[in-house]
Write a protein that holds these residues in place. Structure first.
Motif, PDB file in Angstrom:
ATOM      1  N   LYS A   8     -58.302 -10.738  14.489  1.00  0.00           N
ATOM      2  CA  LYS A   8     -57.402 -11.321  15.484  1.00  0.00           C
ATOM      3  C   LYS A   8     -57.230 -12.808  15.227  1.00  0.00           C
ATOM      4  CE  LYS A   8     -56.662 -11.713  20.491  1.00  0.00           C
ATOM      5  NZ  LYS A   8     -55.488 -12.439  20.283  1.00  0.00           N
ATOM      6  N   THR A   9     -58.309 -13.495  14.911  1.00  0.00           N
ATOM      7  CA  THR A   9     -58.232 -14.931  14.616  1.00  0.00           C
ATOM      8  C   THR A   9     -57.391 -15.173  13.371  1.00  0.00           C
ATOM      9  OG1 THR A   9     -60.437 -15.210  15.565  1.00  0.00           O
ATOM     10  CG2 THR A   9     -59.620 -16.994  14.183  1.00  0.00           C
ATOM     11  N   THR A  10     -57.581 -14.372  12.333  1.00  0.00           N
ATOM     12  CA  THR A  10     -56.790 -14.488  11.104  1.00  0.00           C
ATOM     13  C   THR A  10     -55.318 -14.242  11.399  1.00  0.00           C
ATOM     14  OG1 THR A  10     -58.670 -13.713   9.816  1.00  0.00           O
ATOM     15  CG2 THR A  10     -56.521 -13.644   8.746  1.00  0.00           C
ATOM     16  N   PHE A  11     -55.041 -13.179  12.133  1.00  0.00           N
ATOM     17  CA  PHE A  11     -53.651 -12.881  12.483  1.00  0.00           C
ATOM     18  C   PHE A  11     -53.045 -14.010  13.309  1.00  0.00           C
ATOM     19  CE2 PHE A  11     -50.402 -11.242  15.341  1.00  0.00           C
ATOM     20  CZ  PHE A  11     -49.494 -10.745  14.421  1.00  0.00           C
ATOM     21  N   ASP A  12     -53.785 -14.491  14.314  1.00  0.00           N
ATOM     22  CA  ASP A  12     -53.268 -15.580  15.156  1.00  0.00           C
ATOM     23  C   ASP A  12     -52.961 -16.817  14.327  1.00  0.00           C
ATOM     24  OD1 ASP A  12     -53.442 -14.000  17.386  1.00  0.00           O
ATOM     25  OD2 ASP A  12     -55.321 -14.887  18.123  1.00  0.00           O
ATOM     26  N   THR A  13     -53.814 -17.123  13.371  1.00  0.00           N
ATOM     27  CA  THR A  13     -53.597 -18.287  12.504  1.00  0.00           C
ATOM     28  C   THR A  13     -52.318 -18.113  11.683  1.00  0.00           C
ATOM     29  OG1 THR A  13     -55.981 -18.613  12.357  1.00  0.00           O
ATOM     30  CG2 THR A  13     -54.627 -19.708  10.694  1.00  0.00           C
ATOM     31  N   ILE A  14     -52.172 -16.947  11.079  1.00  0.00           N
ATOM     32  CA  ILE A  14     -50.976 -16.666  10.264  1.00  0.00           C
ATOM     33  C   ILE A  14     -49.736 -16.652  11.152  1.00  0.00           C
ATOM     34  CG2 ILE A  14     -49.829 -14.894   8.875  1.00  0.00           C
ATOM     35  CD1 ILE A  14     -52.643 -14.216   7.747  1.00  0.00           C
ATOM     36  N   TYR A  15     -49.850 -16.052  12.322  1.00  0.00           N
ATOM     37  CA  TYR A  15     -48.724 -15.990  13.253  1.00  0.00           C
ATOM     38  C   TYR A  15     -48.276 -17.393  13.651  1.00  0.00           C
ATOM     39  CZ  TYR A  15     -45.947 -15.055  17.414  1.00  0.00           C
ATOM     40  OH  TYR A  15     -44.932 -15.022  18.336  1.00  0.00           O
ATOM     41  N   ASN A  16     -49.205 -18.208  14.094  1.00  0.00           N
ATOM     42  CA  ASN A  16     -48.868 -19.558  14.555  1.00  0.00           C
ATOM     43  C   ASN A  16     -48.285 -20.416  13.431  1.00  0.00           C
ATOM     44  OD1 ASN A  16     -49.648 -19.060  17.209  1.00  0.00           O
ATOM     45  ND2 ASN A  16     -51.776 -19.633  16.787  1.00  0.00           N
ATOM     46  N   LYS A  46     -45.341  -5.299  11.826  1.00  0.00           N
ATOM     47  CA  LYS A  46     -45.507  -4.623  10.539  1.00  0.00           C
ATOM     48  C   LYS A  46     -46.634  -5.284   9.739  1.00  0.00           C
ATOM     49  CE  LYS A  46     -42.691  -3.267   6.549  1.00  0.00           C
ATOM     50  NZ  LYS A  46     -41.350  -3.364   5.962  1.00  0.00           N
ATOM     51  N   PHE A  47     -46.657  -6.622   9.755  1.00  0.00           N
ATOM     52  CA  PHE A  47     -47.713  -7.340   9.041  1.00  0.00           C
ATOM     53  C   PHE A  47     -49.085  -7.017   9.636  1.00  0.00           C
ATOM     54  CE2 PHE A  47     -50.486 -11.056   8.537  1.00  0.00           C
ATOM     55  CZ  PHE A  47     -50.551 -11.094   7.160  1.00  0.00           C
ATOM     56  N   PHE A  48     -49.171  -6.999  10.949  1.00  0.00           N
ATOM     57  CA  PHE A  48     -50.439  -6.707  11.610  1.00  0.00           C
ATOM     58  C   PHE A  48     -50.948  -5.325  11.213  1.00  0.00           C
ATOM     59  CE2 PHE A  48     -53.043  -5.193  15.173  1.00  0.00           C
ATOM     60  CZ  PHE A  48     -53.988  -6.208  15.207  1.00  0.00           C
ATOM     61  N   MET A  49     -50.027  -4.360  11.139  1.00  0.00           N
ATOM     62  CA  MET A  49     -50.408  -2.993  10.794  1.00  0.00           C
ATOM     63  C   MET A  49     -50.893  -2.893   9.336  1.00  0.00           C
ATOM     64  SD  MET A  49     -49.961  -1.513  13.629  1.00  0.00           S
ATOM     65  CE  MET A  49     -49.937   0.235  13.377  1.00  0.00           C
ATOM     66  N   LYS A  50     -50.366  -3.743   8.462  1.00  0.00           N
ATOM     67  CA  LYS A  50     -50.699  -3.669   7.032  1.00  0.00           C
ATOM     68  C   LYS A  50     -51.650  -4.778   6.596  1.00  0.00           C
ATOM     69  CE  LYS A  50     -46.394  -1.455   5.903  1.00  0.00           C
ATOM     70  NZ  LYS A  50     -45.749  -0.925   4.745  1.00  0.00           N
ATOM     71  N   MET A  51     -52.153  -5.533   7.541  1.00  0.00           N
ATOM     72  CA  MET A  51     -52.948  -6.705   7.241  1.00  0.00           C
ATOM     73  C   MET A  51     -54.221  -6.390   6.449  1.00  0.00           C
ATOM     74  SD  MET A  51     -53.746  -9.693   9.919  1.00  0.00           S
ATOM     75  CE  MET A  51     -55.466  -9.558  10.295  1.00  0.00           C
TER      76      MET A  51
END
Length: 187
Positions: A8-16, A46-51
């Motif tokens: 979640k932290t990795t995704f949040d960083t990439i998202y932001n 889509k990115f979250f699902m394939k992360m």
């Protein structure tokens, strides 16, 4: 629990870091604020699902490319879409003669497209039978749009050799199919 928190932290960083550029790319191609927001949301979903299988160092490029592709797909698919209100208005306003003309024009256009595809297939088959190297050169240069320098390296010839192959192939095509091509183009 620790693994999910790290993801979640990795995704949040990439998202932001990328949400603004993904939105701007989607807006550039979709040309609609609401659609761009939906596309951006879909890209990140889509990115979250394939992360798990993604190269996170290349996430920005992946996100931008997917935003562009989804936007272009939306535009392409939107051209085929007819709103119910528009369809009802069409049926109320159009006369039967105009409708028949429209259908006939669409049919003729489809027939012309089929003729062109068949003609292209015939030309390429004949070219391959005449000289497989000419066929390879034409396909690489004009269909795959490969740089001629790259073609020369892969074919094991000089750049001038590629130019010569293309020239001879085009001359043969013009001599053997020029009239048919002109006839198709004029019709």
């Amino acid at each position: 629990m620790g693994m999910e928190s790290k993801e979640k932290t990795t995704f949040d960083t990439i998202y932001n870091a990328n949400v603004e550029i993904v939105y701007k790319v989607a807006l550039k191609y979709a040309q609609n604020h609401h659609i761009a927001e939906e596309i951006a949301q879909s890209v990140f979903m889509k990115f979250f699902m394939k992360m798990d299988n993604a190269n996170l160092e290349r996430a920005r490029e992946w996100l931008i490319l997917n935003a562009k592709c989804m936007s272009l797909n939306y535009q392409r698919d939107g051209k085929r879409e007819i709103l119910v209100e528009d369809a009802e208005a069409f049926w109320e306003e159009e006369s039967v003669d105009e409708l028949e003309s429209c259908v006939e024009d669409a049919f003729m256009e489809e027939m012309r497209d089929c003729e062109i595809k068949d003609f292209s297939k015939d030309i390429l088959n004949a070219l391959y039978l005449k000289n497989p190297r000419w066929f390879e050169a034409i396909m690489d240069a004009y269909v795959l749009e490969r740089p001629q320098k790259e073609m020369a390296e892969s074919m094991g010839v000089s750049l001038e050799g590629v130019h010569s192959l293309l020239y001879r192939a085009k001359r043969w095509l013009k001599e053997n199919y020029g009239r048919q091509y002109d006839h198709l183009r004029k019709s």
